[in-house]
Write a protein that holds these residues in place. Structure first.
Motif, PDB file in Angstrom:
ATOM      1  N   LYS A 876     -20.384 -33.333 -18.474  1.00 46.80           N
ATOM      2  CA  LYS A 876     -19.721 -32.093 -18.884  1.00 46.80           C
ATOM      3  C   LYS A 876     -19.433 -32.108 -20.375  1.00 46.80           C
ATOM      4  N   ARG A 877     -18.948 -33.252 -20.895  1.00 45.51           N
ATOM      5  CA  ARG A 877     -18.698 -33.375 -22.328  1.00 45.51           C
ATOM      6  C   ARG A 877     -19.999 -33.234 -23.103  1.00 45.51           C
ATOM      7  N   GLN A 878     -21.091 -33.803 -22.562  1.00 46.03           N
ATOM      8  CA  GLN A 878     -22.393 -33.702 -23.226  1.00 46.03           C
ATOM      9  C   GLN A 878     -22.828 -32.239 -23.344  1.00 46.03           C
ATOM     10  N   SER A 879     -22.610 -31.476 -22.275  1.00 51.23           N
ATOM     11  CA  SER A 879     -22.977 -30.066 -22.275  1.00 51.23           C
ATOM     12  C   SER A 879     -22.195 -29.290 -23.327  1.00 51.23           C
ATOM     13  N   GLN A 880     -20.883 -29.538 -23.414  1.00 55.23           N
ATOM     14  CA  GLN A 880     -20.039 -28.826 -24.366  1.00 55.23           C
ATOM     15  C   GLN A 880     -20.412 -29.156 -25.809  1.00 55.23           C
ATOM     16  N   LEU A 881     -20.646 -30.458 -26.072  1.00 56.41           N
ATOM     17  CA  LEU A 881     -21.003 -30.858 -27.432  1.00 56.41           C
ATOM     18  C   LEU A 881     -22.375 -30.328 -27.837  1.00 56.41           C
ATOM     19  N   ALA A 882     -23.327 -30.327 -26.902  1.00 57.32           N
ATOM     20  CA  ALA A 882     -24.666 -29.821 -27.200  1.00 57.32           C
ATOM     21  C   ALA A 882     -24.601 -28.345 -27.591  1.00 57.32           C
ATOM     22  N   LEU A 883     -23.807 -27.560 -26.857  1.00 54.28           N
ATOM     23  CA  LEU A 883     -23.676 -26.138 -27.183  1.00 54.28           C
ATOM     24  C   LEU A 883     -22.959 -25.946 -28.518  1.00 54.28           C
ATOM     25  N   TYR A 884     -21.955 -26.797 -28.798  1.00 50.70           N
ATOM     26  CA  TYR A 884     -21.214 -26.726 -30.060  1.00 50.70           C
ATOM     27  C   TYR A 884     -22.162 -27.004 -31.240  1.00 50.70           C
ATOM     28  N   PHE A 885     -23.012 -28.045 -31.086  1.00 50.29           N
ATOM     29  CA  PHE A 885     -23.979 -28.391 -32.136  1.00 50.29           C
ATOM     30  C   PHE A 885     -25.029 -27.284 -32.276  1.00 50.29           C
ATOM     31  N   PHE A 886     -25.453 -26.706 -31.133  1.00 45.41           N
ATOM     32  CA  PHE A 886     -26.424 -25.607 -31.158  1.00 45.41           C
ATOM     33  C   PHE A 886     -25.886 -24.433 -31.974  1.00 45.41           C
ATOM     34  N   ASN A 887     -24.604 -24.090 -31.758  1.00 43.10           N
ATOM     35  CA  ASN A 887     -23.997 -22.962 -32.486  1.00 43.10           C
ATOM     36  C   ASN A 887     -23.914 -23.254 -33.981  1.00 43.10           C
ATOM     37  N   THR A 888     -23.708 -24.542 -34.339  1.00 45.81           N
ATOM     38  CA  THR A 888     -23.683 -24.910 -35.758  1.00 45.81           C
ATOM     39  C   THR A 888     -25.045 -24.668 -36.404  1.00 45.81           C
ATOM     40  N   ILE A 889     -26.115 -25.114 -35.732  1.00 43.66           N
ATOM     41  CA  ILE A 889     -27.467 -24.908 -36.273  1.00 43.66           C
ATOM     42  C   ILE A 889     -27.772 -23.418 -36.344  1.00 43.66           C
ATOM     43  N   LEU A 890     -27.337 -22.668 -35.329  1.00 41.29           N
ATOM     44  CA  LEU A 890     -27.586 -21.230 -35.284  1.00 41.29           C
ATOM     45  C   LEU A 890     -26.931 -20.529 -36.473  1.00 41.29           C
ATOM     46  N   ALA A 891     -25.726 -20.987 -36.846  1.00 40.02           N
ATOM     47  CA  ALA A 891     -24.979 -20.324 -37.915  1.00 40.02           C
ATOM     48  C   ALA A 891     -25.438 -20.768 -39.297  1.00 40.02           C
ATOM     49  N   HIS A 892     -25.811 -22.046 -39.437  1.00 38.92           N
ATOM     50  CA  HIS A 892     -26.027 -22.589 -40.783  1.00 38.92           C
ATOM     51  C   HIS A 892     -27.471 -23.023 -41.068  1.00 38.92           C
ATOM     52  N   GLY A 893     -28.304 -23.182 -40.038  1.00 38.22           N
ATOM     53  CA  GLY A 893     -29.653 -23.677 -40.268  1.00 38.22           C
ATOM     54  C   GLY A 893     -30.673 -22.557 -40.435  1.00 38.22           C
ATOM     55  N   ASP A 894     -31.746 -22.900 -41.119  1.00 36.41           N
ATOM     56  CA  ASP A 894     -32.871 -21.961 -41.271  1.00 36.41           C
ATOM     57  C   ASP A 894     -33.840 -22.247 -40.129  1.00 36.41           C
ATOM     58  N   LEU A 895     -33.801 -21.433 -39.102  1.00 34.81           N
ATOM     59  CA  LEU A 895     -34.561 -21.692 -37.883  1.00 34.81           C
ATOM     60  C   LEU A 895     -36.034 -21.307 -38.022  1.00 34.81           C
ATOM     61  N   ARG A 896     -36.448 -20.926 -39.209  1.00 35.86           N
ATOM     62  CA  ARG A 896     -37.883 -20.762 -39.433  1.00 35.86           C
ATOM     63  C   ARG A 896     -38.569 -22.121 -39.569  1.00 35.86           C
ATOM     64  N   ASN A 897     -37.757 -23.144 -39.801  1.00 37.61           N
ATOM     65  CA  ASN A 897     -38.274 -24.508 -39.806  1.00 37.61           C
ATOM     66  C   ASN A 897     -38.546 -24.944 -38.370  1.00 37.61           C
ATOM     67  N   ASN A 898     -39.791 -25.378 -38.105  1.00 37.55           N
ATOM     68  CA  ASN A 898     -40.213 -25.663 -36.724  1.00 37.55           C
ATOM     69  C   ASN A 898     -39.390 -26.775 -36.096  1.00 37.55           C
ATOM     70  N   LYS A 899     -39.114 -27.849 -36.860  1.00 33.82           N
ATOM     71  CA  LYS A 899     -38.366 -28.980 -36.286  1.00 33.82           C
ATOM     72  C   LYS A 899     -36.937 -28.562 -35.929  1.00 33.82           C
ATOM     73  N   LEU A 900     -36.321 -27.804 -36.833  1.00 32.89           N
ATOM     74  CA  LEU A 900     -34.955 -27.344 -36.567  1.00 32.89           C
ATOM     75  C   LEU A 900     -34.936 -26.388 -35.387  1.00 32.89           C
ATOM     76  N   ASN A 901     -35.980 -25.557 -35.302  1.00 33.89           N
ATOM     77  CA  ASN A 901     -36.102 -24.616 -34.198  1.00 33.89           C
ATOM     78  C   ASN A 901     -36.220 -25.371 -32.886  1.00 33.89           C
ATOM     79  N   GLN A 902     -37.056 -26.416 -32.874  1.00 31.57           N
ATOM     80  CA  GLN A 902     -37.241 -27.195 -31.654  1.00 31.57           C
ATOM     81  C   GLN A 902     -35.969 -27.938 -31.262  1.00 31.57           C
ATOM     82  N   LEU A 903     -35.239 -28.431 -32.293  1.00 37.96           N
ATOM     83  CA  LEU A 903     -33.976 -29.118 -32.003  1.00 37.96           C
ATOM     84  C   LEU A 903     -32.992 -28.170 -31.331  1.00 37.96           C
TER      85      LEU A 903
END
Length: 954
Positions: A876-903
């Motif tokens: 359950k903690r893994q699920s929450q942290l994964a979503l938290y990290f996902f939202n960080t990449i969504l807000a701050h990362g350039d998802l046109r980068n393939n590796k970041l997109n795949q992550l």
């Protein structure tokens, strides 16, 4: 993976896009402060399919209960149950009885001081160390049968004639315990339906009121015995009242005798006949007076006929002390049951005046000689009774009655005892208006053992509540103080002076107040008499600061500070200092730099501070610190900032043992630095720059002396921000370095409101604030790129976190927010006149490369931690942290980068993998991505949305 391709941000554009759209609003009749109306809807459903409903609506104010308003206060179910349930009927009767009792007690207004408020004072004042005796009924050996057949009258005779034993040599406490036992026996006998036994107990107790062998205890004995009589009267009244219930309907509050049934009337008459058969006068009087209220059941005029008869009965009591307390009891009962019958109460008192000369008769004098009681002490025994009688008479009485009383007092030679009671009983306005008349009577009065200074004290109490004629005020003070200042006994003196100080402060100025305080010091200093008068001296200080709110005037009163020196007992001295500081904080409207005020209050605050020791409670420390802080906040030297800083330095040396005061001083000095910046509009001169550095140094030196680690951390951060705002870059770096070096010392558990709590949440909050500041802190030219961020990351890496805590990874995720913001061409905010790294590096590729290295390190740490959470109990903690990290990449990362997109896709799937993701949150996140895809330059979000499946929990 890294945030090498952090999304480029145009903060101005994003701010405009995120603003709420302004919509014109026509309020019409709506206003947020108007009462809310609740609409009540009644809906009748016909069937489930295609149901039709008829709805009626009505609005009611929010002050009403919409459910009870439908029933108009009557609940049919409750009424139905009440008709069948006798318990409910009893409860209804009890509530009605309580309401009636309340109404009866409110027959006199709240401005009438009840007997209950005087009870404790009498018991505390009239005590004795002599041995007391009490008569108790001896155990009978007769058979149960003979007890039953014995007539009630014979039982009463038996009690009066014999079968008694006397308990001798009782201490006062033993005596009071015996009386309490009798009170409990009365209740027990009544509850077990032994009514005659209950009456016997009451008669037995009433007889004790004829005994004056220990005369100084008599007022307290009267209080104890009449408590039992009151209990008996209430029991009898409620018993008869319960017999009046007909068809489960109790009597109304203002019932008439015609509505009382015959059974209740017969029982009531039976009680009066029993009491009439008591042969001794005193018990017969007291027991009948106790059930006086029961006359309401017999006739409308019953009470008005009984009161004069009972008043006349008292004439048969020979002992004047016993008689006056009997009159007091009759007034007490009369005020409860028939306060409108003032004529009977007046007659009662005038009877007392006619027999007043008995006090000085031979019989009384011989009794006092036998008991070794002096006349002054004997006369004080009358005070409670006379005061009560006069209070009853004077309640809402016209002013003409006071004139009549004054005339009667003059005829009796201005007897001091009576004069004192008159001044205590009548309204203060009436007394104040005739102040000079009373002073004339006091001068001419026959003291007869009742000293004149007590009369002046009573007059002073009235003048504290009402103002005398303006032309008489000075003469009144002079006449009173002539008598008071001649008193030799310090206790007598201070008791009077305490009262007249209020009159002086109320009507006169600094000179008169100073004269009175000087006179008090003169009388109370010899032989350290002040040590026995701390309560009165405290009262004097309280009265002075109540009327003098101008503290420059107060401290210019020459004798005020010498007066404070009389408080040499530390705890009393501290209490006085607290009173003064509370008054200052409450009444001082504007900040001050008056040296007289500052020196005096610093001395007072120092006294409070020095009282703190290892045994002082935390609440006391907080209170003292709050008072001292209130004083510090009120000190202002205007534009003289250097003098202000000097004051703070002096305060720090004086109040070093109270941590909240040191915290306040640090905040005040930081505020001083910011005020300097404001005055200079950010452009410091050499002088102001040096001054600001002095402020910064003050804070840097003071913070390490604090014990609370989070207080130190937050102050380091706050002070560093102030230093940065004032272009003190090296000092700001020093604060931030100190904060970084302090983080490893944070304990895993800290005390919060007296309870031990994990510190992780507090540390997370602090570090997030710290990151926000580090964005604008420029790098030191000799320390390398992002030296503070690197140092902080090393500390976070080495810190020992709770085993089941993910706060470390949440911090790392927040670090990514910071690093992403650092890669932008222009930062989201800046400090005025401070060049941040966006200006210093200008988007240099080496700088961005260093940031990317840090990003890679942080992301690796996050992913490693996610792997360690693969066990079943941590999914359950893994699920929450994964979503938290996902939202960080969504807000701050350039998802046109393939590796970041795949992550991001991998994190999304990991969040849902084991069914612990919140479906609503996932749906809302996906909707957000789809909306973002429609914005300019966000078309790649469309492909991302297609790669993010939603999985059900099943």
């Amino acid at each position: 993976y890294s945030l090498r391709h952090a999304r480029s941000r145009n903060y101005v554009t994003e701010s405009e896009v995120c603003k709420l759209e302004p919509v014109p609003l026509d309020f019409g009749d709506y206003h947020p402060l108007k009462p809310i109306t609740v609409t009540e809807s009644k809906t009748k459903k016909m069937n489930r399919k295609g149901s039709t409903s008829s709805t009626s609506s009505s609005s009611s104010s929010s002050m009403m209960d919409p459910l009870s308003s439908v029933l108009d206060g009557t609940d049919p179910l409750s009424l139905f149950a009440a008709a069948a349930d006798p318990v409910t009927t009893t409860a209804t009767m009890d509530s009605t009885r309580k309401k009636r009792d309340k109404d009866d007690s409110s027959a006199v207004g709240s401005d009438f001081e009840p007997w209950s408020s005087k009870r404790g004072e009498i018991l505390a004042r009239y005590t004795t160390t002599e041995k007391l005796s009490i008569v108790r009924k001896a155990a009978t050996t007769g058979s149960a049968v003979s007890e039953k057949v014995r007539t009630r009258l014979e039982e009463l005779d038996d009690l009066e004639e014999g079968s008694q034993k006397e308990l001798l040599n009782l201490t006062q406490q033993d005596y009071m315990n015996r009386i309490e036992e009798l009170n409990q026996s009365l209740k027990d006998a009544w509850s077990s339906d032994q009514k005659v036994k209950a009456l016997k107990i009451v008669i037995q107790c009433s007889k004790l009121l004829s005994d004056t062998t220990v005369i100084q205890f008599y007022p307290s004995k009267f209080v104890l015995i009449t408590d039992i009589l009151d209990t008996f009267g209430k029991l009898v009244y409620e018993r008869i009242l319960s017999m009046c219930v007909d068809n489960r309907v109790s009597l109304s509050d203002n019932f008439s005798p015609e509505s009382v049934n015959d059974t209740a009337k017969e029982t009531c008459l039976n009680w009066f006949f029993k009491i009439a058969s008591i042969r001794e006068l005193i018990p017969r009087f007291y027991v009948e007076a106790a059930i006086l209220k029961c006359n309401k059941f017999l006739s409308k005029t019953g009470i008005s006929e009984c009161l004069p008869r009972l008043t006349s009965m008292i004439r048969g009591i020979g002992d004047p002390l016993v008689a006056v307390y009997a009159r007091a009891y009759l007034c007490r009962v009369g005020m409860e049951v028939a306060p409108q019958l003032k004529e009977s109460l007046n007659k009662n008192f005038f009877d007392f005046l006619l027999t007043f000369k008995q006090i000085h008769g031979d019989t009384v004098q011989n009794q006092l000689v036998v008991q070794c009681v002096e006349i002054p002490l004997y006369l004080t025994l009358y005070s409670p009774a006379i005061d009560w009688i006069l209070q009853c008479i004077a309640y809402h009485a016209p002013e003409v009655l006071l004139t009549e009383m004054m005339e009667r007092c003059k005829k009796l030679g201005n007897n001091a005892l009576l004069l004192n009671s008159v001044m205590s009983a009548f309204r203060a306005e009436f007394i104040a208006a005739r102040s000079m008349d009373f002073i004339g009577m006091i001068k001419e009065c026959d003291e007869s053992g009742f000293p004149k200074h007590l009369l002046f004290r009573s007059l002073g109490l009235n003048l504290a509540l009402a103002d005398p004629p303006e032309n008489d005020r000075l003469q009144i003070l002079n006449e009173a103080w002539k008598v008071i200042t001649k008193l030799k006994n310090p206790q007598d003196y201070i008791n009077c002076a305490e009262v007249w100080v209020e009159y002086t402060c109320r009507h006169f100025k600094k000179r008169e107040v100073n004269t009175v305080l000087a006179d008090v010091i003169k009388h109370m200093t010899p032989d350290r008499a002040f040590e026995d008068a701390y309560p009165q001296l405290q009262s004097i200080i309280q009265k002075v600061i109540t009327y003098i709110h101008d503290f420059s005037l107060l401290f210019s009163v020459e004798k005020f500070l010498p007066f404070l020196d009389m408080f040499q007992k530390e705890n009393v001295r501290v209490e006085v200092c607290k009173c003064i500081m509370e008054s200052f904080i409450k009444h001082q409207q504007e900040s001050t730099k008056d040296p007289v005020i500052l020196n005096a209050l610093l001395h007072i605050c120092k006294t409070m501070h020095d009282s703190v020791n290892a045994l002082t409670l935390e609440d006391e420390k907080r209170m003292l610190a709050a008072l001292i802080n209130g004083f510090i906040k009120m000190v202002s030297f205007g534009r003289d900032f250097e003098q202000q800083l000097s004051f703070y330095v002096e305060a720090r040396s004086m109040f070093c043992n109270l941590e909240p005061v040191l915290v306040q001083l640090i905040h005040s000095v930081n505020q001083l630095a910011m005020e300097t910046r404001k005055v200079m509009k950010g452009n410091h001169s050499r002088k102001t720059a040096a001054f600001v550095r002095a402020c910064v140094a003050f804070c840097f030196i003071t913070i390490p002396s604090l014990s609370s680690i989070f207080t130190r951390l937050n102050l380091y951060l706050h002070s560093g921000q102030v230093a940065l705002a004032n272009q003190c870059l090296s000092q700001a770096d020093a604060f931030f370095k100190a904060a970084v070096s302090l983080v490893p010392e944070v304990p895993r558990m800290i005390s919060v409101d007296g309870k031990m709590r994990p510190s992780d949440a507090f540390l997370l909050e602090f570090l997030c604030n710290f990151f926000s500041t580090l964005l604008v802190v420029p790098d030191h030219p000799e320390q390398g790129v992002l030296f503070l961020v690197r140092g902080l990351l090393n500390v976070i890496q080495d810190y020992t976190w709770e085993d089941n805590s993910d706060d470390k990874i949440r911090i790392y995720t927040n670090v990514l927010h910071l690093l992403s913001a650092m890669t932008q061409e222009a930062y989201i905010y800046h400090v005025d006149k401070v060049d941040s790294n966006d200006t210093l590096y200008g988007g240099d590729s080496k700088f961005l490369a260093e940031i990317n290295k840090l990003c890679e390190t942080v992301i690796a740490q996050i992913l490693d931690h996610l792997k360690t959470l693969g066990k079943e109990e941590t999914l359950k903690r893994q699920s929450q942290l994964a979503l938290y990290f996902f939202n960080t990449i969504l807000a701050h990362g350039d998802l046109r980068n393939n590796k970041l997109n795949q992550l991001s896709v991998n994190l999304w799937n990991l969040a849902q993998k084991h069914g612990f993701a919140d479906t609503k949150t996932m749906v809302k996140t996906l909707d957000y991505i789809k909306r973002r895809s429609k914005q300019p330059e966000m078309s790649h979000f469309t492909d991302l949305a297609l790669r993010l499946p939603l999985q059900s929990r099943t």
